[in-house]
Structure formats: C-alpha cells, structure tokens
Design an enzyme around this catalytic site. Structure first.
Site, PDB file in Angstrom:
ATOM      1  N   ASP A 287       0.974  -7.961  13.250  1.00 62.62           N
ATOM      2  CA  ASP A 287       1.560  -7.257  14.385  1.00 62.62           C
ATOM      3  C   ASP A 287       2.586  -6.285  13.828  1.00 62.62           C
ATOM      4  OD1 ASP A 287       1.266  -7.155  17.340  1.00 62.62           O
ATOM      5  OD2 ASP A 287       3.441  -7.246  17.213  1.00 62.62           O
ATOM      6  N   SER A 288       2.544  -5.080  14.329  1.00 61.99           N
ATOM      7  CA  SER A 288       3.344  -4.030  13.712  1.00 61.99           C
ATOM      8  C   SER A 288       3.713  -2.988  14.750  1.00 61.99           C
ATOM      9  CB  SER A 288       2.568  -3.400  12.548  1.00 61.99           C
ATOM     10  OG  SER A 288       1.237  -3.117  12.936  1.00 61.99           O
TER      11      SER A 288
ATOM     12  N   TYR B 155       1.037   6.420  14.459  1.00 63.27           N
ATOM     13  CA  TYR B 155       2.125   7.396  14.379  1.00 63.27           C
ATOM     14  C   TYR B 155       2.258   8.010  12.976  1.00 63.27           C
ATOM     15  CZ  TYR B 155       3.436   5.043  18.754  1.00 63.27           C
ATOM     16  OH  TYR B 155       3.425   4.513  20.029  1.00 63.27           O
TER      17      TYR B 155
ATOM     18  N   HIS C  92       5.329  -0.473   5.414  1.00 66.60           N
ATOM     19  CA  HIS C  92       5.726  -1.755   5.995  1.00 66.60           C
ATOM     20  C   HIS C  92       4.645  -2.809   5.759  1.00 66.60           C
ATOM     21  CE1 HIS C  92       3.277   0.636   8.581  1.00 66.60           C
ATOM     22  NE2 HIS C  92       3.282  -0.186   9.602  1.00 66.60           N
ATOM     23  N   ARG C  93       3.377  -2.397   5.891  1.00 68.12           N
ATOM     24  CA  ARG C  93       2.266  -3.353   5.704  1.00 68.12           C
ATOM     25  C   ARG C  93       2.159  -3.767   4.234  1.00 68.12           C
ATOM     26  NH1 ARG C  93      -0.649  -0.673   8.661  1.00 68.12           N
ATOM     27  NH2 ARG C  93      -0.098  -1.925  10.479  1.00 68.12           N
TER      28      ARG C  93
ATOM     29  N   LYS D 296      -6.225  -1.361  10.208  1.00 68.15           N
ATOM     30  CA  LYS D 296      -5.448  -2.447   9.600  1.00 68.15           C
ATOM     31  C   LYS D 296      -6.294  -3.208   8.583  1.00 68.15           C
ATOM     32  CE  LYS D 296      -2.353  -3.668  13.472  1.00 68.15           C
ATOM     33  NZ  LYS D 296      -2.004  -4.779  14.396  1.00 68.15           N
TER      34      LYS D 296
ATOM     35  N   LYS E 296       0.725   5.064   0.908  1.00 64.45           N
ATOM     36  CA  LYS E 296       1.006   4.068   1.950  1.00 64.45           C
ATOM     37  C   LYS E 296       0.828   2.649   1.392  1.00 64.45           C
ATOM     38  CE  LYS E 296       0.329   3.555   6.820  1.00 64.45           C
ATOM     39  NZ  LYS E 296      -0.581   3.578   7.955  1.00 64.45           N
TER      40      LYS E 296
END
Ligand code: ITT
Length: 201
Positions: free
Chosen positions: A73-74, A159, A185-186, A19, A180
């Site tokens: 948080d993910s 994942y 999402h991040r 992260k 990515k």
C-alpha cells in the site's frame, strides 16, 4: 518452504501491474506471481498504509493458503495539502479516477504554490509479506521530493510525471525504472522487508 529457503514463490496481492513489475526488480529472493486476472480485493477501508496493506495481504492469504503473499500500500503525501492524498492516492479524483485525473487534480490543488519549498511531498510505501506458516513481515520506505509545476516523462505510473525526488531535477517518469529501483519508496520498503525476512528479529 520457510524463511531460510533461497528462492520463494510469492503472490503479489495487487490489481496494479506496475507494482508487480517494480517489485519483481526489487525482491530478488522471490519469484513473484500476480493474482489471477479479475481477482477482487476487499475495499481499502483502513486509516493507514499499514492497515490497507494488511487488508490486501490477508485477503491474498485466504485465496492462496500455503503460499507466500506480499501486498503493497502506497501513496503520496503533500505538505501543502496536509498530507493528502495519502491513503486516498489511488482515488484522489473520485471512484472513477485515473492516473491522469488524479494528477490533474493534484496540480490544480497546488495552483498558487509556485515555489519548490511550498510544493514538498513524499511517496510512502508499506509492504506486508505473510509466510506460509503465517509469520508476518513488514517493510516501510519513503522518498522525499516536491511536486513539479507540470508533467514530464513517460515512465512509471501514478504521480511519477510530477514527482521530483530531492537532489534530482527530473521527475521519476523521466528518471526511469532503474533510478526508481534504487531510490523509490518501494525500493526502500523492499530492502527493509528483505532484511527482516533474512534476519528475523
Ligand atoms: P492495489 O490497491 O490493487 O495494490 P492501487 O494502485 O489502488 O493498487 P494503492 O491503493 O496502494 O494501490 O494506491 C497507490 C496509489 O498511489 C497509486 O495508484 C498511485 O496513484 C500512487 N502511487 C503509489 N506508488 C507510486 C509510485 O511509485 N509512483 C507513482 N504513483 C504512486
């Protein structure tokens, strides 16, 4: 330092080094630093990603008063599993879970769901940043996709080897860090967070 400073140092309140690496590519306005090795964060007992991101961010603020702190948080939400693993993504396969055992369990749970439209899923990320003056900023992002029948690719973490974003034919682990950083999402959560910090409501 305040929200108008061009460069800010921030502590990333996570035990997950992937992260920190991803956020470092995404949050241009910050120079990010990890927590000291061995720092223990409180248990993530929240019911939502936001609750758990706040738990981590405020724990970090207590350890580093006067610094910017950022927590992520993910997780993965799979439609055929009624949204699981969701906030339990890191420990889907139990307290000793690893990325490998979590992914094995996911593929096992989706056994029998052969078609792409039965394997739809999304990654969700909530970022919470707290400024030195205590102001809280939020950023949320999601990316839609589906779970592949088997793993492919080596990049990323979690994942990524089984998540194929909508519009792509390869997994995040095949697409790699640059893709990515554009569409995850991040990445979306980081853009939302940066906008809120630069232009507070
Ligand atoms: P911290 O709580 O210390 O930040 P963590 O890995 O336990 O680290 P979370 O509780 O937010 O973090 O759980 C996130 C899990 O969701 C993570 O371990 C992966 O299994 C999955 N996940 C989140 N983002 C992901 C991504 O970009 N790619 C693949 N899997 C991801």
């Amino acid at each position: 330092m305040d929200a108008t400073d061009p460069i800010r140092r921030a502590i990333v309140c996570t035990g997950n080094s992937h992260k920190v690496e991803e956020l470092a590519l995404l949050l241009d306005d910050f120079v990010l630093e990890p927590l000291a090795a061995g720092t223990k964060l409180p248990p993530e007992i929240g019911a939502t990603f936001l609750d758990n991101a706040r738990i981590k961010a405020y724990a970090g603020q207590e350890l580093h008063p006067g610094s910017w702190v950022i927590a992520d948080d993910s997780g993965l939400s799979v439609d055929a599993l009624d949204g699981a693993p969701g906030v339990h993504s890191a420990r889907f396969a139990g307290d000793d879970a690893t990325d490998a055992t979590n992914t094995d369990l996911l593929l096992q749970r989706l056994d029998g769901y052969a078609e792409t439209q039965l394997r739809t899923a999304r990654f969700i990320c909530v970022l919470v940043a707290i400024a030195p003056d205590g102001t809280e900023y939020l950023g949320e992002g999601t990316v839609e996709g589906h779970i592949a029948l088997e793993r492919s690719g080596d990049a990323g973490f979690g994942y990524d080897p089984v998540f194929i974003p909508t519009g792509e034919t390869q997994s995040f682990a095949e697409l790699g860090a640059e893709v990515k950083a554009r569409m995850s999402h991040r990445a979306r959560a980081a853009r939302a967070l940066s906008e809120r910090i630069l232009q507070p409501a």
